[in-house]
Design an enzyme around this catalytic site. Sequence first.
Site, PDB file in Angstrom:
ATOM      1  N   TYR A 128     -50.557   2.730  47.586  1.00  0.00           N
ATOM      2  CA  TYR A 128     -50.578   3.796  46.266  1.00  0.00           C
ATOM      3  C   TYR A 128     -48.610   4.400  46.475  1.00  0.00           C
ATOM      4  O   TYR A 128     -48.463   4.646  47.440  1.00  0.00           O
ATOM      5  CB  TYR A 128     -51.418   5.742  46.723  1.00  0.00           C
ATOM      6  CG  TYR A 128     -51.266   5.808  45.984  1.00  0.00           C
ATOM      7  CD1 TYR A 128     -52.523   6.203  45.142  1.00  0.00           C
ATOM      8  CD2 TYR A 128     -50.425   7.071  45.865  1.00  0.00           C
ATOM      9  CE1 TYR A 128     -52.466   6.923  43.823  1.00  0.00           C
ATOM     10  CE2 TYR A 128     -50.506   8.104  44.556  1.00  0.00           C
ATOM     11  CZ  TYR A 128     -51.398   8.025  43.874  1.00  0.00           C
ATOM     12  OH  TYR A 128     -51.577   9.196  42.409  1.00  0.00           O
ATOM     13  N   GLN A 189     -58.662   8.096  41.130  1.00  0.00           N
ATOM     14  CA  GLN A 189     -59.351   7.428  40.850  1.00  0.00           C
ATOM     15  C   GLN A 189     -58.477   6.137  41.383  1.00  0.00           C
ATOM     16  O   GLN A 189     -59.369   4.836  41.282  1.00  0.00           O
ATOM     17  CB  GLN A 189     -59.142   7.580  39.845  1.00  0.00           C
ATOM     18  CG  GLN A 189     -57.964   7.443  38.515  1.00  0.00           C
ATOM     19  CD  GLN A 189     -57.405   8.633  38.510  1.00  0.00           C
ATOM     20  OE1 GLN A 189     -57.741   9.375  38.913  1.00  0.00           O
ATOM     21  NE2 GLN A 189     -56.710   9.286  37.373  1.00  0.00           N
ATOM     22  N   ASN A 212     -50.213  13.117  46.616  1.00  0.00           N
ATOM     23  CA  ASN A 212     -49.994  14.586  46.622  1.00  0.00           C
ATOM     24  C   ASN A 212     -51.195  15.456  47.090  1.00  0.00           C
ATOM     25  O   ASN A 212     -52.253  14.089  47.968  1.00  0.00           O
ATOM     26  CB  ASN A 212     -50.229  14.891  44.906  1.00  0.00           C
ATOM     27  CG  ASN A 212     -51.613  15.066  44.619  1.00  0.00           C
ATOM     28  OD1 ASN A 212     -52.701  13.832  44.684  1.00  0.00           O
ATOM     29  ND2 ASN A 212     -51.381  15.033  43.133  1.00  0.00           N
ATOM     30  N   SER A 235     -43.350  17.149  52.232  1.00  0.00           N
ATOM     31  CA  SER A 235     -42.341  16.515  53.633  1.00  0.00           C
ATOM     32  C   SER A 235     -41.683  17.277  54.410  1.00  0.00           C
ATOM     33  O   SER A 235     -41.572  18.338  54.005  1.00  0.00           O
ATOM     34  CB  SER A 235     -41.312  16.064  53.030  1.00  0.00           C
ATOM     35  OG  SER A 235     -41.353  15.032  51.915  1.00  0.00           O
ATOM     36  N   GLU A 257     -34.378  17.914  52.259  1.00  0.00           N
ATOM     37  CA  GLU A 257     -35.636  18.040  52.649  1.00  0.00           C
ATOM     38  C   GLU A 257     -36.615  18.529  51.155  1.00  0.00           C
ATOM     39  O   GLU A 257     -37.911  18.250  50.647  1.00  0.00           O
ATOM     40  CB  GLU A 257     -36.079  17.942  53.426  1.00  0.00           C
ATOM     41  CG  GLU A 257     -37.315  16.900  54.003  1.00  0.00           C
ATOM     42  CD  GLU A 257     -37.648  15.389  53.996  1.00  0.00           C
ATOM     43  OE1 GLU A 257     -37.834  14.702  54.149  1.00  0.00           O
ATOM     44  OE2 GLU A 257     -36.321  15.098  54.489  1.00  0.00           O
ATOM     45  N   GLU A 325     -42.128  16.275  61.166  1.00  0.00           N
ATOM     46  CA  GLU A 325     -42.352  14.452  60.630  1.00  0.00           C
ATOM     47  C   GLU A 325     -40.840  13.943  60.678  1.00  0.00           C
ATOM     48  O   GLU A 325     -40.946  13.424  61.246  1.00  0.00           O
ATOM     49  CB  GLU A 325     -42.508  14.951  58.522  1.00  0.00           C
ATOM     50  CG  GLU A 325     -42.719  13.365  58.363  1.00  0.00           C
ATOM     51  CD  GLU A 325     -41.864  13.679  56.520  1.00  0.00           C
ATOM     52  OE1 GLU A 325     -42.346  13.017  55.652  1.00  0.00           O
ATOM     53  OE2 GLU A 325     -41.729  15.094  56.079  1.00  0.00           O
ATOM     54  N   HIS A 326     -39.408  14.397  60.599  1.00  0.00           N
ATOM     55  CA  HIS A 326     -38.012  14.864  61.023  1.00  0.00           C
ATOM     56  C   HIS A 326     -37.624  15.614  61.113  1.00  0.00           C
ATOM     57  O   HIS A 326     -38.025  16.832  61.462  1.00  0.00           O
ATOM     58  CB  HIS A 326     -37.638  14.527  59.214  1.00  0.00           C
ATOM     59  CG  HIS A 326     -38.366  14.004  58.410  1.00  0.00           C
ATOM     60  ND1 HIS A 326     -39.351  14.173  57.412  1.00  0.00           N
ATOM     61  CD2 HIS A 326     -37.825  12.356  57.916  1.00  0.00           C
ATOM     62  CE1 HIS A 326     -39.064  13.340  56.534  1.00  0.00           C
ATOM     63  NE2 HIS A 326     -38.503  12.581  57.058  1.00  0.00           N
ATOM     64  N   ASP A 359     -34.252   7.822  55.282  1.00  0.00           N
ATOM     65  CA  ASP A 359     -34.603   7.309  53.805  1.00  0.00           C
ATOM     66  C   ASP A 359     -34.559   5.567  53.015  1.00  0.00           C
ATOM     67  O   ASP A 359     -36.083   5.618  52.283  1.00  0.00           O
ATOM     68  CB  ASP A 359     -34.838   9.004  52.612  1.00  0.00           C
ATOM     69  CG  ASP A 359     -35.213   9.735  53.290  1.00  0.00           C
ATOM     70  OD1 ASP A 359     -36.530   9.734  54.367  1.00  0.00           O
ATOM     71  OD2 ASP A 359     -34.923  11.133  53.179  1.00  0.00           O
ATOM     72  N   GLU A 413     -77.548   2.542  83.911  1.00  0.00           N
ATOM     73  CA  GLU A 413     -77.207   3.154  82.620  1.00  0.00           C
ATOM     74  C   GLU A 413     -78.487   3.281  81.794  1.00  0.00           C
ATOM     75  O   GLU A 413     -79.070   3.902  80.871  1.00  0.00           O
ATOM     76  CB  GLU A 413     -76.487   2.812  81.801  1.00  0.00           C
ATOM     77  CG  GLU A 413     -74.854   2.806  82.492  1.00  0.00           C
ATOM     78  CD  GLU A 413     -73.611   2.550  81.350  1.00  0.00           C
ATOM     79  OE1 GLU A 413     -74.191   1.643  80.132  1.00  0.00           O
ATOM     80  OE2 GLU A 413     -72.614   3.097  81.292  1.00  0.00           O
ATOM     81  N   HIS A 418     -79.470  -5.908  79.310  1.00  0.00           N
ATOM     82  CA  HIS A 418     -78.344  -5.900  80.086  1.00  0.00           C
ATOM     83  C   HIS A 418     -78.031  -6.639  80.945  1.00  0.00           C
ATOM     84  O   HIS A 418     -77.596  -7.851  81.356  1.00  0.00           O
ATOM     85  CB  HIS A 418     -76.915  -4.575  80.013  1.00  0.00           C
ATOM     86  CG  HIS A 418     -76.610  -4.072  79.008  1.00  0.00           C
ATOM     87  ND1 HIS A 418     -77.605  -3.320  78.147  1.00  0.00           N
ATOM     88  CD2 HIS A 418     -75.238  -3.647  78.591  1.00  0.00           C
ATOM     89  CE1 HIS A 418     -76.382  -3.550  76.803  1.00  0.00           C
ATOM     90  NE2 HIS A 418     -76.081  -3.294  76.736  1.00  0.00           N
TER      91      HIS A 418
END
Length: 427
Positions: A128, A189, A212, A235, A257, A325-326, A359, A413, A418
């Site tokens: 995406y 979508q 987003n 970010s 940023e 994140e950074h 980046d 068990e 088994h």
Amino acid sequence: MKIVTHADRSFLPSLKKVALRGQATGAAVEKTVQAILKGVERGGDKAILRYTKQFDKVALKPEALRVTPEEVKNAYFHIRKDEGDALRLAAQRITSFHERQRTKTWMYQDGDATLGQLVGPVDAVGVYVPGGKAVYPSSVLMCAIPAKVAGVPRIVMVTPPQKDGINPYLLVAADIAGVTEIYRVGGVQAVAALAYGTSTIARVDKIVGPGNIYVATAKRLLYGTVGIDMVAGPSELLVVADDDAKPAHVAADLLCEAEHDEDAQVFLVTTSERLAKDVSKLIESQLKGLQRERIASKSIARHSVAFVVTTMDEAIEVANEIAAEHLTLSVDNPFDYLEKIRHAGALFLGRYTPPSVADYVAGPNHVLPTGGTARFFSPLSVNDYVKVSNIVHYTKQELAKVKDPLIRLAQIEGFDAHAKSAQSRFS
């Protein structure tokens, strides 16, 4: 920029607010997202075209959803040679870094038993690529190249349609990165189409890439139907700076940023109150004249905080609490602190490592965990594009060695079938 010192009563509440910044991501839009997901699952291409017209204000026919090879070739005529060279340099460095992440199938002998793991790529990945406020050819490279390195045979890119066509930088980046299909569809979508499949867009096994809050929420809701890389939010950057850090560098990094979007969040942790005040003033002056001044100004006003602490050990603890994140360490001898950092998506060490270098051209991936999720998520990597299957092979002799404890554990068990499945080999 808000400044709080360790002695302020607001210090701990401010830190807690920052540390919990990712809690509510997606909750407010979930109902809308679910409606769109159901619409695409039931309506396929028709629903995609309807939502595209509604949200992107672009009317398309089904045959126009897929970008043609001729459109991709034509995109090269709409960019400069030095721009194409820059994209190829970035691609080369991203490829070089991610090739070092590859893991192979492995096996070992445990007595007469053979154990190991089979490592192979997923069949199809959806990338995406956001539209709207900016153009992100770098994200195309970061998402598609690791898939190519991993050996994924089908790499599908989706991006919102534009009235004047898809940006040529995105098409050139996709071609360089090895994308095999491109569709002009965005938003929830697009994510739904990749997850469920339609007559035009065959479904994929995993969806990666930033978006987003609607796209992030769609990915979260679809996890299980399809694999996802992570649920990414706005970010973020945290700069840890000592007394000798240059205020101009710190301010520039924070704005680097903050210009992403109004919800971007930037923070400073420093042992120098003087530095914090200087950085705050410089941010105001450096903002003026930026192409994205309005966006960066809102980000700074809404979210930025400078925390002033007394020692570098306290600064590192604050950094671990925020799990950014950074994370930039603008300090003397930054490698001395490396093993003390527990939570960060990416680390930028020293005075001359601006976040922007990673980046674009450094090579490590810039798709990173946000909202404090660096506590348990990792950057996008080749590992996100492969599957691992365990390998187990026993001979009769080796099975005999473990038969009794196997049966005993099965009985504990309450699974007698088994036990009998092992015992039957000796009847």
